[in-house]
Design a protein around this motif. Sequence first.
Motif, short mmCIF file in Angstrom:
data_model
loop_
_atom_site.label_atom_id
_atom_site.label_comp_id
_atom_site.label_asym_id
_atom_site.label_seq_id
_atom_site.Cartn_x
_atom_site.Cartn_y
_atom_site.Cartn_z
N GLY A 116 -17.63 -20.17 -17.16
CA GLY A 116 -16.96 -21.44 -17.37
C GLY A 116 -17.69 -22.33 -18.37
O GLY A 116 -17.11 -23.27 -18.92
N GLU A 117 -18.98 -22.07 -18.61
CA GLU A 117 -19.73 -22.82 -19.61
C GLU A 117 -19.48 -22.22 -20.99
O GLU A 117 -18.83 -21.18 -21.11
CB GLU A 117 -21.23 -22.80 -19.28
N THR A 118 -20.01 -22.87 -22.00
CA THR A 118 -19.95 -22.30 -23.36
C THR A 118 -21.36 -22.24 -23.93
O THR A 118 -22.24 -23.02 -23.56
CB THR A 118 -19.07 -23.12 -24.32
N VAL A 119 -21.55 -21.29 -24.83
CA VAL A 119 -22.82 -21.10 -25.53
C VAL A 119 -22.53 -21.29 -27.01
O VAL A 119 -21.62 -20.66 -27.56
CB VAL A 119 -23.39 -19.69 -25.26
N SER A 120 -23.29 -22.16 -27.65
CA SER A 120 -23.12 -22.38 -29.09
C SER A 120 -23.99 -21.41 -29.87
O SER A 120 -25.14 -21.16 -29.52
CB SER A 120 -23.51 -23.81 -29.46
N LEU A 121 -23.39 -20.86 -30.92
CA LEU A 121 -24.15 -19.99 -31.81
C LEU A 121 -23.68 -20.21 -33.22
O LEU A 121 -22.65 -20.83 -33.47
CB LEU A 121 -24.06 -18.53 -31.39
N GLU A 122 -24.47 -19.71 -34.15
CA GLU A 122 -24.13 -19.83 -35.56
C GLU A 122 -24.28 -18.46 -36.21
O GLU A 122 -25.33 -17.82 -36.09
CB GLU A 122 -25.04 -20.86 -36.24
N LEU A 123 -23.21 -18.04 -36.87
CA LEU A 123 -23.20 -16.77 -37.59
C LEU A 123 -23.61 -17.02 -39.03
O LEU A 123 -23.10 -17.94 -39.67
CB LEU A 123 -21.80 -16.14 -37.55
N HIS A 124 -24.51 -16.20 -39.54
CA HIS A 124 -25.01 -16.34 -40.91
C HIS A 124 -24.57 -15.14 -41.73
O HIS A 124 -24.69 -14.00 -41.27
CB HIS A 124 -26.53 -16.46 -40.92
N LYS A 132 -20.13 -21.94 -37.07
CA LYS A 132 -20.54 -22.31 -35.71
C LYS A 132 -19.43 -21.91 -34.75
O LYS A 132 -18.25 -22.13 -35.03
CB LYS A 132 -20.82 -23.80 -35.62
N VAL A 133 -19.83 -21.31 -33.63
CA VAL A 133 -18.86 -20.82 -32.65
C VAL A 133 -19.32 -21.26 -31.26
O VAL A 133 -20.49 -21.10 -30.91
CB VAL A 133 -18.77 -19.27 -32.68
N ASP A 134 -18.40 -21.82 -30.46
CA ASP A 134 -18.65 -22.09 -29.05
C ASP A 134 -18.07 -20.93 -28.27
O ASP A 134 -16.85 -20.74 -28.23
CB ASP A 134 -18.02 -23.41 -28.63
N VAL A 135 -18.95 -20.15 -27.66
CA VAL A 135 -18.56 -18.91 -26.99
C VAL A 135 -18.41 -19.16 -25.49
O VAL A 135 -19.37 -19.57 -24.83
CB VAL A 135 -19.63 -17.83 -27.24
N PRO A 136 -17.21 -18.93 -24.93
CA PRO A 136 -17.03 -19.12 -23.49
C PRO A 136 -17.74 -18.03 -22.69
O PRO A 136 -17.73 -16.86 -23.08
CB PRO A 136 -15.51 -19.04 -23.30
N VAL A 137 -18.36 -18.43 -21.59
CA VAL A 137 -19.01 -17.49 -20.69
C VAL A 137 -17.98 -17.04 -19.66
O VAL A 137 -17.36 -17.87 -18.98
CB VAL A 137 -20.24 -18.12 -20.01
N LYS A 138 -17.77 -15.74 -19.58
CA LYS A 138 -16.78 -15.14 -18.67
C LYS A 138 -17.49 -14.44 -17.52
O LYS A 138 -18.73 -14.34 -17.50
CB LYS A 138 -15.92 -14.12 -19.43
N GLU A 139 -16.71 -13.93 -16.56
CA GLU A 139 -17.32 -13.19 -15.47
C GLU A 139 -18.07 -11.96 -16.03
O GLU A 139 -17.73 -11.46 -17.11
CB GLU A 139 -16.28 -12.78 -14.41
N THR A 140 -19.05 -11.50 -15.30
CA THR A 140 -19.93 -10.43 -15.75
C THR A 140 -19.17 -9.18 -16.18
O THR A 140 -19.56 -8.50 -17.12
CB THR A 140 -20.92 -10.07 -14.63
N THR A 141 -18.07 -8.86 -15.52
CA THR A 141 -17.34 -7.62 -15.80
C THR A 141 -16.20 -7.82 -16.81
O THR A 141 -15.44 -6.88 -17.08
CB THR A 141 -16.73 -7.05 -14.51
N TYR A 142 -16.07 -9.01 -17.40
CA TYR A 142 -14.96 -9.31 -18.31
C TYR A 142 -14.94 -8.34 -19.48
O TYR A 142 -15.97 -8.09 -20.13
CB TYR A 142 -15.08 -10.74 -18.82
N ASN A 143 -13.78 -7.78 -19.76
CA ASN A 143 -13.59 -6.89 -20.89
C ASN A 143 -12.13 -6.97 -21.31
O ASN A 143 -11.28 -6.33 -20.70
CB ASN A 143 -13.98 -5.46 -20.53
N PRO A 144 -11.81 -7.76 -22.35
CA PRO A 144 -10.42 -7.91 -22.74
C PRO A 144 -9.82 -6.59 -23.18
O PRO A 144 -10.49 -5.75 -23.78
CB PRO A 144 -10.49 -8.90 -23.90
N LYS A 145 -8.55 -6.42 -22.88
CA LYS A 145 -7.83 -5.20 -23.26
C LYS A 145 -7.50 -5.27 -24.73
O LYS A 145 -7.12 -6.31 -25.24
CB LYS A 145 -6.55 -5.04 -22.44
N LYS A 146 -7.62 -4.15 -25.41
CA LYS A 146 -7.21 -4.08 -26.81
C LYS A 146 -5.70 -4.10 -26.88
O LYS A 146 -5.02 -3.45 -26.09
CB LYS A 146 -7.74 -2.80 -27.46
N GLN A 147 -5.16 -4.83 -27.85
CA GLN A 147 -3.71 -4.92 -28.02
C GLN A 147 -3.19 -3.70 -28.74
O GLN A 147 -3.72 -3.20 -29.63
CB GLN A 147 -3.35 -6.18 -28.81
#
Length: 147
Positions: A116-124, A132-147
């Motif tokens: 539920g929190e977010t982690v900020s990171l920066e891609l170079h 800059k990207v705010d990355v949402p923290v998901k449940e440990t087993t989260y794995n989105p399905k490929k479309q």
Amino acid sequence: MNHRTVLVGALALTTGLALTGCSSDSKPDLKVTGAFMPQPVGDMAAGFLIVKNDGGTDRLTSVSSSLSDHVTIHETKNQVMRMASSFEVPAGGELDLERGGSHIMFTDLKQRPKQGETVSLELHFETADPIKVDVPVKETTYNPKKQ
């Protein structure tokens, strides 16, 4: 002028225009989608996202975050994970950092983010400005399905 000369000229012009549209010399046009971090269970975490590129070729060279002083990019080949120096973001394509493949690795976490929190990171990148990207923290087993 005969028909063959006109046809060859037209084909050369068409091919030149098509290649210009695909040129790797054009400026990268990068967007980040699908970012997430599974909630870490120890002092390491992984990050996943897609970098879409509607412009010329670029390279992801590093990632930084206040979550850790040790953020690296890793690739997985033949089920072996190793640190990478950079990843290509192909012209008109995408870089997919996904579970079981290439990803962002955070070690020696300063804190353990919760779902539920977010982690900020920066891609170079080699060419493009940092993103800059705010990355949402998901449940440990989260794995989105490929479309």
